[in-house]
Each structure stands twice: as structure tokens, then as C-alpha cells.
Design an enzyme around this catalytic site. Structure first.
Site, PDB file in Angstrom:
ATOM      1  N   GLY A 145       0.845  -1.192   0.000  1.00  0.00           N
ATOM      2  CA  GLY A 145       0.000   0.000   0.000  1.00  0.00           C
ATOM      3  C   GLY A 145       0.871   1.229   0.000  1.00  0.00           C
ATOM      4  O   GLY A 145       2.060   1.161   0.334  1.00  0.00           O
TER       5      GLY A 145
ATOM      6  N   ASP B   2     -16.088 -10.811 -23.226  1.00  0.00           N
ATOM      7  CA  ASP B   2     -16.617 -10.708 -21.864  1.00  0.00           C
ATOM      8  C   ASP B   2     -18.120 -10.942 -21.804  1.00  0.00           C
ATOM      9  O   ASP B   2     -18.601 -11.768 -21.020  1.00  0.00           O
ATOM     10  CB  ASP B   2     -16.276  -9.338 -21.259  1.00  0.00           C
ATOM     11  CG  ASP B   2     -14.791  -9.031 -21.349  1.00  0.00           C
ATOM     12  OD1 ASP B   2     -14.015  -9.988 -21.498  1.00  0.00           O
ATOM     13  OD2 ASP B   2     -14.412  -7.850 -21.286  1.00  0.00           O
TER      14      ASP B   2
END
Ligand code: XMP
Length: 515
Positions: free
Chosen positions: A57, A229
């Protein structure tokens, strides 16, 4: 078996790599789920994880608003692997100390391992890794030892092996850490003790069950584009709920040559899909008349699609859900500096705004997957290669490949030229090697000579690019023979074209499409 017997929970502290970690775990045949660090410990427990991975992070663990997760993750009695920020968070949470490093490490570094750690089993003592940190571990928590260092980072890997807690300062999930896969594998198999029986087929079984449970007797509507997709979602949901799925496929007048018929016949024949084909080409082309601005073209096509979709969806009874082929990279889940998760979802090019407008709930079964995982899923579902490996095609179709005004005549010219490109790209074996290949119709006429006649006709640009994700791209070094054949055939076979040029620009600074 249920793959959920074995779940690794990846806790996201705002890392750009959280999804990559999950994917590396799945590659090792263990199921992984990502939770934001703000998830409650009950959320984590509900997934019954066999191990936890704490992501990296951008924040500093000692910072005032540093993102945190519930420290009870260290009391679940399962192994924990902390990566970068995750390792620092583990260290600080268990009583160690993290400080700002004198020299930051970004990019390549070499670690030397020491002692014997299950995490590095089978790996050499020295190995290259990829680092990205400005802070580092200063003091270890009680019970921890150091298992690797670099010249400037004294605790590049730490562990309390008896508890199964491991922390690495580097990023094993990225390709720049060549042995990273094995490190993750060691965590999963040596430390967590995973069986590793998760397969794409388990994903299919579970998704089918979850969709059935959720949808019940209601109806789902899906906008089929013919792309990978939405096609995979259609086939998957068709298996789950059959005729309760209604697939709306709209001919917007700017599809490839023969595409509408191919899609309609193929899906009906091969998959027995409940398909609603709508031939609305004229409606779109009327609206596009006189428009030359690319963004206006996109808007017109987008709005018209939504209107048509809405009209058709309203005719179907009991529609409660809208299915979409949203993938993980479309869902940018990040953790804001204050520690609260923010989910920014890129609206689908074609159906943005539809769920709210129709009051529908979303069904997005591919939300956790990457493109190549979707292709693997398509293969698992028995879809043909021609569908699974299909090139991306923009929602606004040929309209953004006709520079200038889109007229029915110009669409026809481009469809014919594009069809030649497709045939030759297929027959030369290049289709699977390139990201996209297509023709662009330019608003330029030039002088030519055909037979004894002077011509003054259109120019077609050939665009063939290689790319991993469409974000950056390079023009393909095409064999001259293939280029020559395409050029010859277009000029000979497509009325109204007397010149073909090849686009040799990369992205950036150019884009893949011309508009
Ligand atoms: P660019 O031209 O931005 O294209 O380099 C990157 C990728 O996105 C596709 N693309 C679109 N797809 N609607 C879509 O569904 C659009 O408006 C659109 N514009 C570009 C393009 O084909 C390439 O794969």
C-alpha cells in the site's frame, strides 16, 4: 468439492497489486478473495480462510491516517503473509517498529537469504527481487527472526515460523521478482498446507449455484456485444438459468461485415441462447448523419443503445437483474488515504447508467477475473476459439474508424476493406499474435490510375498493433507480403478505394483507434 474449502483472503491496503496477488494464488490452484482492509473481522471469518495475505500500500504504517485492518487477523490461527506495507503492518501490530529508511529502494534489488525458512525452500541463497518502499522494519516483534536482507534493507524477509507469520519487504507477486511464484507457492503449500484443488471448473460450478440462488424465478437481461466478456457471461448464465436469461443484441449499423448474422446464428446454434436480435442500423445511422466529432459519435451511439435496450427490456416480464461482463481491471478498488475504501467503477461503454434507469440490480460474475482468466473460463465452458480469442472491438464500432462523417456508403466501403484485413490476418496466422487489426477509412481522396483511367478515390489506413492491455501498444512489424496482399486486395476488390497506407505510430502518443 467446493473450492471455498480453501480460500486465501487477500487484505487490500490500497495496493495497485492486490488483484495480482489474488491471481498469483489462483494460478497455484488455490482460491483467493480480496477484501478491503476496512472489512470487519466477521467478514474475514465468514470466508473461512486457510491463510491471509496482507497487501502492500502507498501509506506509511506510522502515519496518522494509515490504513489498518482488524488485528484479530493475527488471532485466526491461520498463516499470514505480509507483503511490503503488509509486512510493516504486521511488524508494527505485533510490537515491532517501522521507520523511514535512509535509502529508499525502488526497482531491482538482490536479497541474500539466511537461516532456513519454509518460505524460501528450494530457492538459491541470493536472488533478484523487486522492491518499492521508503520505509523499513527497524525492530522485529517478539518471536520473529530475519530470513533475508539486501545491502540497504536489513530485514527484507522476517518470520515467526511457529505462528506461521511471514513478512517480505519485496513484491513476490510481480513478474520482476523472477522466483516470486515459487515464494507464493511455498507460502500456500509449505506453510498454509493448501491442497490446491481449485480449478476454473469449480468457478463455473460455484457461480452457477450462486446465480441460481440469487436470481430464483426472476429474469436477467444482458446486452450482448459479441465480444469475449459479454459472451462468456451469456454462456455462463445460460448454463445457470437457461431461458430466464434474455440477451439483447443490437445491430447498430456500424458492426463488421456479416457480424450480426454470425453472432445471431452462432449463439442460437451453439449455445441455444435466448437471444433478442434487434436490427436498428438505420436508427443509428440517421442519428449519426452530419456528425464528425468523435466524442459526439460515441455519445449518440451510447444513448441510442440505451434507449433501444430500455425499450426491449421493458417488454420482458419480471426483469430484476442486468448482467454485465465487468472484469477486475474495470473495478478499481482502492483504499483512500483515510483508510476508507472507495470503489470507482468504470461504467460499461455500452450500458452505463442503465441499471439506475431501469431500476435493475447488477449481476457481474466476472468481477474477480482478469482477461486471460476469462478466456480460460470461456474454454472451460466449451466456447470456440474464434470467440475466446476474439480481438477487442469498440462499442461505437466502425463509427470511430470512419474519420469524418459516417454515411451508409462509407460504412459499406469500410466493412469491405476491413473484411479483407480480417481474412488476411487470419490466413497469415497473425490473428492470435496481434492485439487488434483493422482498417480505417480516411476523409482523404487522392489521385490514382486504374487501367487507363485516372481515379480520385478514398484512402484506407491499415492499423495492426500489439499490446498486453490496450493501455500501451506498438505497431506490428508486419511481413511485407501480408501488407502487400492486403493492399492489393483492398484496392482491387473494394470499390472506391485506390490507396492503402500503414499506420506506424505507437501508443502513446497516438491511440489505437483513430478517433
Ligand atoms: P485507444 O484508441 O484509446 O483504444 O488507444 C484502447 C482500446 O479501447 C478500445 N476503444 C473503445 N472501446 N468504446 C469501446 O468499447 C470506445 O469508445 C472505445 N474507444 C477505444 C480500442 O479498440 C482499444 O482496444
Amino acid at each position: 468439492m467446493s473450492s471455498r474449502d480453501e480460500t486465501i483472503v487477500v487484505i487490500d491496503f490500497g495496493s495497485q497489486y492486490a488483484q495480482l496477488i489474488a491471481r498469483r494464488v489462483r494460478e497455484q490452484k488455490v482460491y483467493a478473495r480480496i477484501l478491503p482492509c476496512t472489512a470487519s473481522i466477521d467478514d474475514v471469518r465468514k470466508l473461512n480462510p486457510i491463510g491471509i495475505i496482507l497487501s502492500g500500500g502507498p501509506a506509511n504504517v506510522y502515519g496518522e491516517n494509515a490504513p489498518v485492518c482488524d488485528k484479530a487477523v493475527f488471532e485466526l490461527d491461520v498463516p499470514v503473509l505480509g507483503i511490503c506495507y503488509g509486512a510493516q503492518f504486521m511488524c508494527q501490530s505485533l510490537g515491532g517498529k517501522v521507520h523511514k529508511a535512509e535509502s529508499r529502494e525502488f526497482g531491482h534489488a538482490d536479497i541474500s537469504t539466511m537461516g532456513k525458512s519454509l518460505l524460501f525452500e528450494g530457492l538459491s541463497l541470493e536472488m533478484p527481487v523487486w522492491m518499492s518502499h521508503g520505509d523499513q522494519i527497524e525492530n522485529l516483534p517478539k518471536g520473529f527472526h530475519t530470513y533475508a536482507k539486501t545491502d540497504t534493507c536489513p530485514h527484507a524477509a522476517i518470520a515467526n515460523e511457529s505462528k506461521g507469520f511471514y513478512g517480505v519487504q519485496f513484491h513476490p507477486e510481480v513478474a520482476h521478482t523472477p522466483r516470486g511464484k515459487e515464494i507464493i507457492r511455498n507460502f500456500l503449500y509449505n506453510i498454509v498446507g493448501a491442497k490446491g484443488d481449485w480449478e476454473m471448473s469449480s468457478f463455473v460450478d460455484e457461480t452457477i449455484k450462486a446465480v441460481r440462488d440469487r436470481v430464483g424465478d426472476d429474469t436477467v437481461v444482458l446486452g450482448l456485444s459479441g465480444g469475449v466478456d459479454s459472451s462468456v457471461v451469456a454462456v455462463l448464465l445460460n448454463r445457470a438459468i437457461g431461458k430466464q436469461l434474455h440477451c439483447i443484441f443490437v445491430d447498430n449499423g456500424v458492426l463488421r461485415k456479416g457480424e450480426f448474422e454470425r453472432v445471431v446464428n452462432g449463439y442460437r446454434r451453439d449455445f441455444d441462447l435466448n437471444l433478442i436480435p434487434i436490427q436498428a442500423g438505420k436508427r443509428f445511422l440517421d442519428k449519426l448523419a452530419g456528425v464528425t466529432d468523435p466524442e459526439k459519435k460515441r455519445k449518440i451511439i451510447g444513448h441510442e443503445f440505451i434507449d433501444i435496450f430500455e425499450e426491449e427490456a421493458k417488454k420482458i416480464e419480471r426483469v430484476k437483474y442486468l448482467a454485465q461482463g465487468t472484469l477486475y481491471p474495470d473495478v478499481i478498488e482502492s483504499v483512500a488515504a483515510h483508510g476508507g475504501p472507495t470503489a470507482v467503477i468504470k461504467s460499461h461503454h455500452n450500458v452505463g447508467g442503465l441499471p439506475e434507469k431501469l431500476g435493475l440490480e447488477l449481476v457481474e460474475p466476472l468481477r474477480e477475473l482478469f482477461k486471460d482468466e476469462v478466456r480460460a473460463l470461456g474454454q472451460e465452458l466449451g466456447m470456440p476459439d474464434s470467440l475466446v480469442w476474439r480481438h477487442p472491438f469498440p462499442g461505437p464500432g466502425l463509427a470511430v474508424r470512419i474519420v469524418g462523417e459516417v454515411t451508409p456508403e462509407r460504412v459499406k466501403v469500410l466493412q469491405e476493406a476491413d473484411d479483407v484485413v480480417m481474412q488476411e490476418i487470419h490466413s497469415s496466422g497473425l490473428y492470435r499474435k496481434v492485439w487488434q487489426a483493422f482498417a480505417v477509412l480516411l476523409p482523404i481522396e487522392s489521385v490514382g490510375v486504374m487501367g487507363d483511367e485516372r481515379t480520385y478515390e478514398n484512402t484506407v489506413a491499415l492499423r495492426v498493433v500489439e499490446s498486453l492491455d490496450g493501455m500501451t501498444a506498438d505497431w506490428t512489424r508486419m511481413p511485407y507480403e501480408v501488407m502487400g496482399k492486403i493492399s492489393n486486395r483492398i484496392i482491387n476488390e473494394v470499390r472506391g478505394v485506390n490507396r492503402v497506407v500503414y499506420d506506424i505510430s505507437s501508443k502513446p502518443p497516438s491511440t489505437i483507434e483513430w478517433e
